[in-house]
Scaffold this active site. Structure first.
Site, PDB file in Angstrom:
ATOM      1  CB  ILE A 160      -9.599 -14.974 -46.220  1.00  0.00           C
ATOM      2  CG1 ILE A 160     -10.772 -15.760 -45.628  1.00  0.00           C
ATOM      3  CG2 ILE A 160     -10.097 -13.956 -47.217  1.00  0.00           C
ATOM      4  CD1 ILE A 160     -11.826 -14.870 -44.981  1.00  0.00           C
ATOM      5  CG  ASP A 161      -4.038 -15.587 -44.641  1.00  0.00           C
ATOM      6  OD1 ASP A 161      -3.870 -16.291 -45.652  1.00  0.00           O
ATOM      7  OD2 ASP A 161      -3.470 -14.495 -44.460  1.00  0.00           O
ATOM      8  CE  LYS A 162      -6.136 -22.067 -37.162  1.00  0.00           C
ATOM      9  NZ  LYS A 162      -5.101 -22.820 -36.435  1.00  0.00           N
ATOM     10  NE  ARG A 206      -0.762 -12.444 -42.066  1.00  0.00           N
ATOM     11  CZ  ARG A 206      -0.647 -13.739 -41.800  1.00  0.00           C
ATOM     12  NH1 ARG A 206      -1.336 -14.620 -42.518  1.00  0.00           N
ATOM     13  NH2 ARG A 206       0.159 -14.164 -40.850  1.00  0.00           N
TER      14      ARG A 206
END
Length: 303
Positions: free
Chosen positions: A137-139, A237
């Site tokens: 998962i993204d930062k 997103r």
């Protein structure tokens, strides 16, 4: 060295072997698979092939995962929020602002650095920079991840991901009031041809499917739950931007005038998978983190 077998189905006939394996082992890069093929670690019907070999129905693909070199990533004593751990898997709740694995500009302080301090028995399939990492998962996205502690677990979890058998549910806040109660976005995602640092819905992209439902609606925002069938980079997103409801606070895909929230309001809240060795279905769920609930409260006060 671990060895695995796979039989090609009728639907997969005529696919390149490197592409087929990349689809089955979702978090192993195609370039890594091509290297395995070049080094002779992949055979079809007991014969070595090239990466462009077109598979035939009934082909028996056998691949061996080569021994990995000693991990060079530094172990760091960083606190971990672990929900579950046994000899095969580890489920962790990643905080916002933490990168999953080392990369250019993020050599330290990552989840992998913390995992290596916690335990040194992580799968080596993804190389020395991504030990144990099955999915990411993204930062600036928080939430649940399953980590593989050995290659056996990694292969089985990757197969579940590629076959869409892992349950992954997120909660997010988006710009705009979504008028319907639920929806489905099915649109391929790939690199944005105008900006290689971004992803976009594009004809040449990989298949991507996101389900969503409204949890709470406000005049200018909507609190939603998203369920992933696929796991493309920045999928939620990109898909929500594509249908006109970008995530609140998203610096990459949101509107120029969005909230200053240090990143998108997105949390991986639920995770379910079949345990690779016990063959039992396991489910995990977390509370919404403070940054998320604070934004919700601010929105509620506004109206």
């Amino acid at each position: 060295m671990s060895t695995y077998n796979y039989e090609v189905t009728e639907e997969q006939a005529k696919k390149r072997i490197d592409k087929l394996l990349a689809e089955q082992l979702e978090e192993v890069s195609r370039s890594q698979i091509q290297l395995w093929i070049e080094q002779g670690h992949v055979t079809v019907n007991s014969k070595e092939v090239k990466a462009n070999y077109k598979c035939q129905a009934g082909d028996n693909i056998q691949w061996s995962i080569p021994e990995t070199e000693p991990l060079q990533v530094e172990a760091e004593n960083i606190p971990l929020h672990i929900l579950y751990e046994d000899a095969d898997v580890l489920v962790v709740n990643k905080p916002r602002g933490v990168v999953v694995h080392p990369s250019a500009g993020h050599e330290t302080g990552t989840l992998v650095n913390a995992l290596l301090h916690h335990c040194n028995d992580l799968s080596g399939i993804n190389g020395i920079e991504r030990p144990g990492i099955v999915h990411r998962i993204d930062k600036d996205t928080s939430g649940l991840l399953v980590v593989a502690k050995n290659d056996y677990a990694h292969i089985h979890l990757s197969k579940q991901l590629s076959e869409k058998r892992v349950e992954r549910k997120y909660e997010a806040i988006v710009h705009g009031a979504i008028p319907h109660e639920k929806g489905l976005v099915e649109a391929p995602i790939g690199r944005d041809p105008k900006d290689r640092q971004r992803m976009a819905v594009t004809e040449k992209g990989k298949p991507a499917i996101t389900h969503f439902r409204v949890i709470e609606r406000f005049p200018d925002y909507t609190h939603i739950e998203c369920a992933l069938e696929t796991g493309r980079t920045h999928q939620i997103r990109v898909h929500m931007k594509y249908i006109g409801y970008p995530l609140l606070g998203d610096p990459k895909y949101g509107p120029r005038k969005t909230w200053d929230t240090n990143g998108q309001i997105l949390h991986a809240k639920k995770l379910g998978f079949l345990h690779p060795r016990k063959k039992e279905w396991m489910e995990f769920e977390t509370e919404l983190p403070e940054y998320f609930t604070e934004v919700l409260e601010q929105i509620k006060k506004t109206y």
